[in-house]
Motif scaffolding. Sequence first.
Motif, PDB file in Angstrom:
ATOM      1  N   ASN A 246       0.804  -1.226   0.000  1.00 17.14           N
ATOM      2  CA  ASN A 246       0.000   0.000   0.000  1.00 17.14           C
ATOM      3  C   ASN A 246       0.836   1.275   0.000  1.00 17.14           C
ATOM      4  OD1 ASN A 246       0.841   0.090   2.617  1.00 17.14           O
ATOM      5  ND2 ASN A 246      -1.211   0.252   3.537  1.00 17.14           N
TER       6      ASN A 246
ATOM      7  N   HIS B 190      -4.642  -5.520   0.435  1.00 15.45           N
ATOM      8  CA  HIS B 190      -3.935  -4.710   1.416  1.00 15.45           C
ATOM      9  C   HIS B 190      -4.227  -3.224   1.164  1.00 15.45           C
ATOM     10  CE1 HIS B 190       0.311  -3.633   3.215  1.00 15.45           C
ATOM     11  NE2 HIS B 190      -0.669  -3.046   3.859  1.00 15.45           N
TER      12      HIS B 190
ATOM     13  N   ALA C  33      -8.151  -2.452   1.682  1.00 13.16           N
ATOM     14  CA  ALA C  33      -8.638  -2.559   3.068  1.00 13.16           C
ATOM     15  C   ALA C  33      -8.087  -1.432   3.930  1.00 13.16           C
ATOM     16  CB  ALA C  33      -8.263  -3.909   3.665  1.00 13.16           C
ATOM     17  N   THR C  34      -6.920  -0.898   3.557  1.00 11.03           N
ATOM     18  CA  THR C  34      -6.327   0.150   4.401  1.00 11.03           C
ATOM     19  C   THR C  34      -6.530   1.550   3.834  1.00 11.03           C
ATOM     20  OG1 THR C  34      -4.182  -0.221   3.325  1.00 11.03           O
ATOM     21  CG2 THR C  34      -4.583  -1.377   5.404  1.00 11.03           C
ATOM     22  N   LYS C  35      -6.641   1.679   2.511  1.00  8.12           N
ATOM     23  CA  LYS C  35      -6.739   3.014   1.899  1.00  8.12           C
ATOM     24  C   LYS C  35      -7.997   3.148   1.043  1.00  8.12           C
ATOM     25  CE  LYS C  35      -2.299   3.915   3.004  1.00  8.12           C
ATOM     26  NZ  LYS C  35      -1.936   4.918   4.019  1.00  8.12           N
TER      27      LYS C  35
ATOM     28  N   HIS D  11      -7.673  -8.278   5.730  1.00  8.77           N
ATOM     29  CA  HIS D  11      -7.888  -7.435   4.540  1.00  8.77           C
ATOM     30  C   HIS D  11      -9.088  -7.934   3.745  1.00  8.77           C
ATOM     31  CE1 HIS D  11      -3.269  -6.485   4.545  1.00  8.77           C
ATOM     32  NE2 HIS D  11      -3.922  -5.570   5.236  1.00  8.77           N
TER      33      HIS D  11
ATOM     34  N   SER E 115     -12.567  -7.761   5.447  1.00  4.84           N
ATOM     35  CA  SER E 115     -12.966  -6.352   5.471  1.00  4.84           C
ATOM     36  C   SER E 115     -13.586  -5.933   4.133  1.00  4.84           C
ATOM     37  CB  SER E 115     -11.722  -5.517   5.798  1.00  4.84           C
ATOM     38  OG  SER E 115     -11.877  -4.207   5.362  1.00  4.84           O
TER      39      SER E 115
ATOM     40  N   ASP F  81     -12.728   0.780   9.703  1.00  3.79           N
ATOM     41  CA  ASP F  81     -11.376   1.207  10.059  1.00  3.79           C
ATOM     42  C   ASP F  81     -10.556  -0.050  10.359  1.00  3.79           C
ATOM     43  OD1 ASP F  81      -9.066   2.143  11.167  1.00  3.79           O
ATOM     44  OD2 ASP F  81     -10.029   3.376  12.701  1.00  3.79           O
ATOM     45  N   PHE F  82      -9.486  -0.252   9.556  1.00  4.27           N
ATOM     46  CA  PHE F  82      -8.764  -1.528   9.644  1.00  4.27           C
ATOM     47  C   PHE F  82      -8.211  -1.787  11.047  1.00  4.27           C
ATOM     48  CE2 PHE F  82      -5.280  -4.541   8.827  1.00  4.27           C
ATOM     49  CZ  PHE F  82      -6.010  -5.525   8.192  1.00  4.27           C
ATOM     50  N   LYS F  83      -7.896  -0.729  11.777  1.00  9.71           N
ATOM     51  CA  LYS F  83      -7.317  -0.885  13.124  1.00  9.71           C
ATOM     52  C   LYS F  83      -8.330  -1.461  14.117  1.00  9.71           C
ATOM     53  CE  LYS F  83      -5.789   3.441  13.179  1.00  9.71           C
ATOM     54  NZ  LYS F  83      -5.869   3.864  11.753  1.00  9.71           N
TER      55      LYS F  83
END
Lengths: 317, 317
Positions: free
Chosen positions: A77, A100, A103-105, A197, A200, A212-214
Amino acid sequence: MKIAIIGIGTVGTGVLELLNQEKNNIENRIGESIEVSWICDLKDTLKIESNLKFTKNYKEILNDNSVETIIELIGGNTTAFEIAKETLKSGKNLITANKHLLATKGIEIFEIAKKHNVKIFFEAAVAGGTPALSSIYEGTFSGGIKTITGILNGTSNYILNKMEEGSDYDSALKLAQEAGYAELDPTFDVKGIDTAHKISLLSYLVWGKLIDFKKINIKGIDKITKKDIEFAKNSGKRFKLIGEAKKINNQIIINVEPRLIEKNDQLYNVNDVYNGIKSYGIHLGETFFYGKGAGALPTATAIIGDLYKIKNSNAWY
Amino acid sequence: MKIAIIGIGTVGTGVLELLNQEKNNIENRIGESIEVSWICDLKDTLKIESNLKFTKNYKEILNDNSVETIIELIGGNTTAFEIAKETLKSGKNLITANKHLLATKGIEIFEIAKKHNVKIFFEAAVAGGTPALSSIYEGTFSGGIKTITGILNGTSNYILNKMEEGSDYDSALKLAQEAGYAELDPTFDVKGIDTAHKISLLSYLVWGKLIDFKKINIKGIDKITKKDIEFAKNSGKRFKLIGEAKKINNQIIINVEPRLIEKNDQLYNVNDVYNGIKSYGIHLGETFFYGKGAGALPTATAIIGDLYKIKNSNAWY
């Protein structure tokens, strides 16, 4: 449609192979001809594909106004994030297998796509050769889906299989690496991050919201011992690395963890690099999708399905 | 989008229920509001749905230019054929759960749809609540599919289950009728004709060609005896009514027959009214879809998925 492929590894090579071998089927279904205008990679060896324009610098592709769609297959990412943003801002559609990244961006990326009126599809990002995402997105939204559960990481599934055959964790991991399934750094696979990932993204397709992945609780298979596997066997069950998203009182909760799966569960017989996705809806009842989770040609089939959608479907955001 | 439903039986009532209960989810995903302008049936009792315009004469709906899409749920290929043709000719889209109609008259119907530039979708016609058709159509065409195999008729599957539990054929059929699964005239279900309709449509989605229905070899479950079931059990197998389409040297061959299914086959555990669809492709490998084959709300979920496609996807022909 003129396309470009950035990242010519296993899957990229698979896409080129299918576009060649299945040319008629592909062009008939999509409704127009597909031309690979560019391939981009850091490896020089690729110059041998003499009839394809090659570049090491993806910005060259962005400047080519004839390219309508970019297939991003480099993963990660960081650079992939730059490529994704610039692709969309230059008015080109994006196809990616990069869970990846999304799921994060994803929230930011989908915003940019919307703003520039271009499409993103990512069938290959989850369960590679299991054609499930189109049907989940288009077909289950009125089904009152409460849970979606999956075996989504072939590497850890393979390792658990090998442990059932008698290996301890370390030698099973080694076997997975020798078979080409696990990376030299297997963190994402065995620690459940790759599964997180993917679940999500499934949750996004079902409920239209990227978590929010966290906030995802993630536990991998790296603490599973031979004793655990023995215990599971003796009770007629199997350990599987499970990603699960649940909707409870309008809240989406996602968990990744190894779970004991019973014999009568559809997920019990998902072996090696196969993936399985199960959902339950109060109206729809139970559904199950099964297929290969990885591999050059199964994953390439999913990417070519996305080319169909670029041309024939509205975007998924 | 203004829609009309012709045929308010189990499934039609299910569609009305979901449109009401899942209104927000449905309109968010489809991207616009859905209004049922008309319901049409021969039963007078339906007049109680006081806020919906009711008619016994479907031609009234054809004359209403504000109606964009008609959902046909009356079944059969006589009146339904007239309704389908007139719907398309009047410039309206058609959603149907009618496999009988499409498997026998599909070529003519698709032609008319093309000519009048309107769409037909039929996710509910095959394996009702198994969201499979979108993914099969959009996602497998480059996978080198050679075979598609399914348990596609819940009624005969239920009868075979009951015979495994000790009933003979006649009493199992009676049980199915009492449970509301089998019609008073169960010919289409038990003689394999319904399965043939469905596998023919799957074959169309995979290879883009509708086979002359008369060329399908059809054998039902009505000759299966208690002894056959006993024999299967003793060899660790189960009899299942299987529809299979194969592509051999560019020829599509379709067969429907009871087959002995082995324990390690995905289709072995498809019970009662559940359906299962398995495909094999030289590039894609094995895939499997599983879900409810019938029932008001599972089937209604599929029909509402078709409303998404009407608005957001190009037609499947």
